[in-house]
Design an enzyme around this catalytic site. Structure first.
Site, mmCIF file in Angstrom:
data_model
loop_
_atom_site.group_PDB
_atom_site.id
_atom_site.type_symbol
_atom_site.label_atom_id
_atom_site.label_comp_id
_atom_site.label_asym_id
_atom_site.label_seq_id
_atom_site.Cartn_x
_atom_site.Cartn_y
_atom_site.Cartn_z
ATOM 1 C CG HIS A 254 1.587 -1.174 0.870
ATOM 2 N ND1 HIS A 254 2.655 -1.750 1.542
ATOM 3 C CD2 HIS A 254 0.691 -2.170 0.696
ATOM 4 C CE1 HIS A 254 2.399 -3.041 1.761
ATOM 5 N NE2 HIS A 254 1.214 -3.308 1.247
ATOM 6 C CD GLN A 255 -0.297 1.876 -5.067
ATOM 7 O OE1 GLN A 255 -1.009 1.309 -4.244
ATOM 8 N NE2 GLN A 255 0.127 1.273 -6.165
#
Length: 605
Positions: free
Chosen positions: A545-546
């Site tokens: 979930h960068q």
């Protein structure tokens, strides 16, 4: 014959990557090959008449969108709705795999070089079970991007998340200002029954609903959650029930995964002003006198260029968009000069790398045998009815949000999330019912639970490895740099302990910690602070979930335009300055919808 392709009114196109390259399940096995052969020959799944496999490229376009993933597919699709505009979408990977449209197959396309960038972090004191290789970060390298690889969960985040954005400096990006763009993308199939129309929308391109199949064990876990004294809710998006566990709504329809590429893009025959170039790696943006003029890309080992008369939009994701910016001369001066890249704009590109992370805890259900869920019965149910275990992700559809001891509950912003893994119909050697998994299958079925911090205080960065565009960046996530992160992760682990100690799960499944994994931390008492820290550092759950690496107010303005250079925007998770407390795809889609709207508005005026 059941395996013969259906007649769809046009010829079948490339089916994309096969499960034969999957590290999870070898598609060369006869059963998997037969199942995949059937899947790629069904009209409603393969959709050959509208399938995008890439084609022509002209010398010049109004807009060039780099990256055909979650955001880029939306941006390109929305821009091309204006028939007077010529749009080129460039994607580094190939067409989305037809087999990836089967929800239960999602892990089969991780760690596959045809569909995954195969990124890993720089090794440090985390992901120690990976034996010095760093954490694995699967990232989609295919049309549809990470919306091809992820678990499909729908969540918008919470109002406080966007208060954090505006506090960071993202003026105009509050919850109320973003809500119309969440609504614009969503077509919720369960409003009025499961969820409220006050918090969801219908009529958008992306179908949202629960999977049509839920294994019994999911309901047993929810009962265990109740026995543990924790809330069970219907809808994570409802602001009146921000915390609790639930069966997630997902991007699915007719028993299939829906990606943004599938929902927003049309083939060249349907929309002649949109061209799609696949298997082309953009190496840099061409900039002259601080104005973007086009892009350079590599295809089949050769460098080529294409011009943009209006804008270049980077939607290559939170790891690749900053990489392209730096190769183009936009980034920290010190980094660019180190690699002899002429500095166009000295900006903190690659900084502010944020991600959700926590730990994976492994369990054995000792009262069950470890057998494959996928068999001839499950396959037949899917192939003939688009129903059954293959239409879902097993217990991965179970998730939930809870508060750590550090959370500000008044903000209604839960800072912990939980993911469950197992019971997925993803693989079988023979199709035999109750096919054993491993020689010790009688010792119990294996599952895992991820306990994740959604608001870690540790922030990382990415930087160049070299000036060569095919060398991946270096990723320094900064995990565990801030002590508060461990407090949140330990809190999450203790919630897991409460759930798995529920009497109904003990009685029915005999759930126990998997000693093969917990042995790595045997020097400490189970569930103690020291044991939880050891498990977190050994089995670090690095969520994919960068975000934040080209953040609004740092690298781009509130209309997503790169500072000090004309004609470049960044529209993807890079733009998001701080984390969403939940699965981020819906928020990335919102950013893409807003970004496309801004572009059209700016050029119409």
């Amino acid at each position: 014959m059941i395996l013969a392709p259906e007649h769809c009114g046009c010829s079948y196109q490339s089916p994309g990557a096969s499960v034969s390259a999957s590290p999870v399940c070898n598609g060369l096995l006869l059963f998997m090959a037969m199942v995949e052969s059937y899947i790629v020959g069904r009209c409603d799944i393969a959709q050959p008449c509208s399938r995008i496999v890439g084609g022509r490229v002209e010398d010049e376009y109004d807009f060039i969108v780099v990256g055909g993933g979650t955001a880029g597919a939306i941006v390109a699709g929305r821009l091309a709705e204006n028939s007077t505009l010529k749009v080129l979408l460039i994607e580094a990977g190939g067409p989305d795999p037809v087999s990836s449209r089967v929800p239960s197959f999602y892990r089969n396309f991780w760690n596959n070089p045809e569909t995954d960038w195969m990124y890993r972090t720089v090794p440090e004191n985390y992901c120690l079970a990976e034996n010095g290789r760093g954490c694995m970060w699967p990232r989609g390298k295919t049309l549809g991007g990470c919306s091809v690889l992820n678990g499909m969960m729908y969540h918008r985040g919470h109002e406080a998340d966007f208060q954090d954005w505006t506090n960071f400096g993202a003026e105009g990006w509050s919850w109320e200002e973003n809500k119309p763009y969440f609504d614009k993308s969503e077509d919720n199939k369960q409003t009025g029954t499961l969820v409220s129309q006050l918090h969801h929308a219908t009529g958008g391109p992306m179908p949202v609903q629960q999977f049509s199949y839920t294994p019994e064990v999911v309901y047993d876990f929810l009962q265990g959650v109740k026995q543990a004294g924790l809330p069970v809710i219907n809808d994570m998006v409802d602001p009146d029930t921000p915390d609790g566990l639930t069966i997630a709504q997902t991007f699915t329809k007719h028993g299939q995964r829906y990606t943004t590429a599938r929902a927003y893009l049309m083939s060249e025959k349907e929309r002649s002003n949109l061209d799609v170039l696949l298997n082309a790696h953009v190496s840099k943006v061409l900039i002259k006198k601080h104005i973007a003029r086009g892009v350079e890309y590599i295809k089949n080992g050769r460098k080529k260029t294409v011009k943009a008369t209006k804008e270049v939009i980077l939607s290559a994701g939170a790891l690749n968009s900053p990489h392209i910016l730096m190769l183009s001369g936009i980034g920290p001066r010190k980094t660019l000069e180190k690699f002899d890249i002429p500095v166009v704009a000295d900006l903190p590109v690659g900084q502010n790398l944020r991600n959700h992370y926590g730990m994976t805890l492994y369990f054995t259900l000792e009262k069950q045998h470890n057998t494959q869920v996928l068999d001839w019965s499950a396959a037949t149910e899917y192939l003939l009815k688009r129903d059954g275990p293959m239409t879902s992700t097993g217990i991965t559809q179970l998730t939930g949000l809870l508060y750590s001891s550090l959370a500000e509950r008044a903000r209604k912003q839960p800072d912990l999330q939980f993911f469950f893994n197992g019971f997925s119909a993803e693989c079988s050697q023979s199709g035999e019912v109750n096919e054993p998994v491993g020689v010790n299958y009688r010792n119990g079925r294996n599952i895992s639970i991820n306990a994740v911090s959604l608001l870690p205080k540790s922030v990382g960065y990415l930087t160049l490895q070299s000036a060569h565009p095919l060398d991946p960046p270096l990723f320094y996530p900064g995990y565990f740099q801030q002590p508060d992160d461990l407090i949140m992760i330990r809190d999450a682990g203790r919630y897991v302990k409460r759930i798995v100690e529920a009497q109904n799960l003990k009685n029915k499944y005999g759930i126990q910690l998997d000693k093969a994994y917990s042995a790595a931390c045997n020097s400490s008492e189970e569930w103690s602070d020291a044991w939880l820290e050891c498990m977190a550092r050994t089995y670090t759950d690095a969520q994919n979930h960068q975000s934040g690496t080209a953040a609004i107010s740092r690298v781009i303005d509130d209309r997503l335009r790169v500072y000090d250079v004309s004609g470049i925007r960044v529209i993807d998770a890079s733009s998001m300055p701080t984390q969403i407390t939940g699965n981020p795809q819906a928020a990335i889609m919102m950013v893409a919808e807003r970004g496309a709207d801004m572009i059209l508005a700016d050029w119409s005026s």
